[in-house]
Motif scaffolding. Structure first.
Motif, PDB file in Angstrom:
ATOM      1  N   GLN A 209     -12.098 -75.647 123.186  1.00  0.00           N
ATOM      2  CA  GLN A 209     -11.238 -76.508 122.138  1.00  0.00           C
ATOM      3  C   GLN A 209      -9.711 -75.896 121.881  1.00  0.00           C
ATOM      4  OE1 GLN A 209     -11.646 -79.059 120.326  1.00  0.00           O
ATOM      5  NE2 GLN A 209     -13.783 -79.675 121.099  1.00  0.00           N
ATOM      6  N   GLN A 210      -9.808 -74.517 122.049  1.00  0.00           N
ATOM      7  CA  GLN A 210      -8.423 -73.754 121.661  1.00  0.00           C
ATOM      8  C   GLN A 210      -7.487 -74.093 123.032  1.00  0.00           C
ATOM      9  OE1 GLN A 210      -9.770 -69.821 121.401  1.00  0.00           O
ATOM     10  NE2 GLN A 210     -10.185 -70.001 119.379  1.00  0.00           N
ATOM     11  N   ILE A 211      -8.010 -74.039 124.164  1.00  0.00           N
ATOM     12  CA  ILE A 211      -7.312 -74.246 125.292  1.00  0.00           C
ATOM     13  C   ILE A 211      -6.626 -75.826 125.262  1.00  0.00           C
ATOM     14  CG2 ILE A 211      -7.164 -74.726 127.698  1.00  0.00           C
ATOM     15  CD1 ILE A 211      -9.155 -72.631 127.864  1.00  0.00           C
ATOM     16  N   LEU A 212      -7.548 -76.809 124.735  1.00  0.00           N
ATOM     17  CA  LEU A 212      -7.125 -78.086 124.793  1.00  0.00           C
ATOM     18  C   LEU A 212      -6.145 -78.306 123.490  1.00  0.00           C
ATOM     19  CD1 LEU A 212     -10.352 -80.007 125.426  1.00  0.00           C
ATOM     20  CD2 LEU A 212      -8.351 -79.818 127.011  1.00  0.00           C
ATOM     21  N   ALA A 213      -6.089 -77.628 122.644  1.00  0.00           N
ATOM     22  CA  ALA A 213      -5.281 -77.621 121.526  1.00  0.00           C
ATOM     23  C   ALA A 213      -3.741 -77.429 121.868  1.00  0.00           C
ATOM     24  CB  ALA A 213      -5.537 -76.800 120.232  1.00  0.00           C
ATOM     25  N   VAL A 214      -3.766 -76.231 122.823  1.00  0.00           N
ATOM     26  CA  VAL A 214      -2.445 -75.978 123.189  1.00  0.00           C
ATOM     27  C   VAL A 214      -1.779 -77.289 124.019  1.00  0.00           C
ATOM     28  CG1 VAL A 214      -1.472 -74.364 124.973  1.00  0.00           C
ATOM     29  CG2 VAL A 214      -3.077 -73.544 123.317  1.00  0.00           C
ATOM     30  N   PHE A 215      -2.745 -78.046 124.836  1.00  0.00           N
ATOM     31  CA  PHE A 215      -2.194 -79.030 125.488  1.00  0.00           C
ATOM     32  C   PHE A 215      -1.772 -80.215 124.685  1.00  0.00           C
ATOM     33  CE2 PHE A 215      -4.161 -76.865 129.069  1.00  0.00           C
ATOM     34  CZ  PHE A 215      -3.264 -76.895 130.149  1.00  0.00           C
ATOM     35  N   THR A 216      -2.352 -80.369 123.510  1.00  0.00           N
ATOM     36  CA  THR A 216      -2.107 -81.419 122.798  1.00  0.00           C
ATOM     37  C   THR A 216      -0.754 -81.186 122.132  1.00  0.00           C
ATOM     38  OG1 THR A 216      -3.346 -80.589 120.915  1.00  0.00           O
ATOM     39  CG2 THR A 216      -4.668 -81.992 122.243  1.00  0.00           C
ATOM     40  N   THR A 217      -0.209 -80.066 121.991  1.00  0.00           N
ATOM     41  CA  THR A 217       1.198 -80.089 121.375  1.00  0.00           C
ATOM     42  C   THR A 217       2.073 -79.838 122.305  1.00  0.00           C
ATOM     43  OG1 THR A 217       0.708 -77.435 121.148  1.00  0.00           O
ATOM     44  CG2 THR A 217       0.180 -78.981 119.304  1.00  0.00           C
ATOM     45  N   ALA A 218       1.806 -79.581 123.525  1.00  0.00           N
ATOM     46  CA  ALA A 218       2.681 -79.506 124.648  1.00  0.00           C
ATOM     47  C   ALA A 218       3.307 -80.523 125.109  1.00  0.00           C
ATOM     48  CB  ALA A 218       1.908 -78.829 125.817  1.00  0.00           C
ATOM     49  N   GLU A 219       4.639 -80.598 125.477  1.00  0.00           N
ATOM     50  CA  GLU A 219       5.277 -81.866 126.018  1.00  0.00           C
ATOM     51  C   GLU A 219       5.538 -81.833 127.360  1.00  0.00           C
ATOM     52  OE1 GLU A 219       8.629 -82.653 123.900  1.00  0.00           O
ATOM     53  OE2 GLU A 219       7.651 -82.596 121.870  1.00  0.00           O
ATOM     54  N   GLN A 220       5.106 -80.468 128.217  1.00  0.00           N
ATOM     55  CA  GLN A 220       5.130 -80.304 129.908  1.00  0.00           C
ATOM     56  C   GLN A 220       3.920 -79.904 130.151  1.00  0.00           C
ATOM     57  OE1 GLN A 220       8.619 -77.795 129.762  1.00  0.00           O
ATOM     58  NE2 GLN A 220       7.343 -76.085 129.026  1.00  0.00           N
ATOM     59  N   GLN A 221       3.954 -79.721 131.460  1.00  0.00           N
ATOM     60  CA  GLN A 221       2.784 -79.194 132.186  1.00  0.00           C
ATOM     61  C   GLN A 221       2.848 -77.578 131.916  1.00  0.00           C
ATOM     62  OE1 GLN A 221       3.366 -80.243 136.268  1.00  0.00           O
ATOM     63  NE2 GLN A 221       2.155 -82.220 136.080  1.00  0.00           N
ATOM     64  N   LEU A 222       1.762 -77.014 131.846  1.00  0.00           N
ATOM     65  CA  LEU A 222       1.617 -75.431 131.480  1.00  0.00           C
ATOM     66  C   LEU A 222       1.104 -74.877 132.639  1.00  0.00           C
ATOM     67  CD1 LEU A 222       0.401 -75.872 127.753  1.00  0.00           C
ATOM     68  CD2 LEU A 222       3.039 -75.423 128.775  1.00  0.00           C
ATOM     69  N   ARG A 223       1.622 -73.348 132.641  1.00  0.00           N
ATOM     70  CA  ARG A 223       0.790 -72.379 133.552  1.00  0.00           C
ATOM     71  C   ARG A 223       0.132 -71.727 132.845  1.00  0.00           C
ATOM     72  NH1 ARG A 223       3.174 -72.464 138.354  1.00  0.00           N
ATOM     73  NH2 ARG A 223       5.373 -73.256 138.664  1.00  0.00           N
ATOM     74  N   ALA A 224      -1.061 -71.091 133.501  1.00  0.00           N
ATOM     75  CA  ALA A 224      -1.944 -70.222 132.700  1.00  0.00           C
ATOM     76  C   ALA A 224      -1.526 -69.075 131.752  1.00  0.00           C
ATOM     77  CB  ALA A 224      -2.945 -69.624 134.016  1.00  0.00           C
ATOM     78  N   LYS A 225      -0.302 -68.416 132.220  1.00  0.00           N
ATOM     79  CA  LYS A 225       0.314 -67.569 131.693  1.00  0.00           C
ATOM     80  C   LYS A 225       0.848 -68.037 130.323  1.00  0.00           C
ATOM     81  CE  LYS A 225       2.145 -63.836 133.722  1.00  0.00           C
ATOM     82  NZ  LYS A 225       2.978 -63.077 134.666  1.00  0.00           N
TER      83      LYS A 225
END
Length: 145
Positions: free
Chosen positions: A75-91
């Motif tokens: 859930q925490q990981i997906l929450a980061v993606f819902t606010t991101a406007e671009q692709q993200l790296r693991a770091k």
């Protein structure tokens, strides 16, 4: 009336019917053996499948144990993606979650990200760049509960 000719016909027919019955019994026996062998193979394959899925961490419904939408880490990981406007790296995700960015932290998170890619929740269009997967057609809301 002489019953001898009728008895000869009956005897001949009994002989033919007996041979045919013996052939059918042989076929039934062979088919029963084949069926038993196939049923045994099916049972062994089902056992092997279940064992492999359990060893790989899957639950009885085929989902990865601990990777369900209700798991707080995911859930925490997906929450980061819902606010991101671009692709993200693991770091980047490690930083957003406030966890370390050392190799063991990023590799552990990358394994979780890859599980989400396998389940179709995330995409990895370029190696190491993760994004939310587009919602399937026909679903108005793609949020994860």
């Amino acid at each position: 009336m002489n019953p001898a000719p009728i008895l000869e016909v009956i005897t001949a027919r009994e002989s033919v019917a007996g041979v045919a019955a013996d052939e059918l019994r042989g076929q039934i026996s062979a088919l029963s053996q084949q069926l038993t062998a196939l049923e045994t193979e099916l049972a062994e394959l089902a056992t092997t499948r279940n064992t492999l899925l359990r060893l790989a961490g899957h639950t009885d419904d085929g989902q990865c144990a601990g990777t369900g939408p209700g798991n707080p880490t995911y859930q925490q990981i997906l929450a980061v993606f819902t606010t991101a406007e671009q692709q993200l790296r693991a770091k980047d995700i490690c930083r957003a979650l406030g966890i370390g960015v050392t190799a063991n932290h990023t590799e552990g998170l990358r394994a979780k990200l890859n599980r989400l890619v396998t389940r179709g929740v995330l995409t990895e269009d370029q190696p190491g760049l993760f994004a939310l997967a587009p919602a399937p057609a026909g679903h108005a809301d793609a949020t994860v509960a």
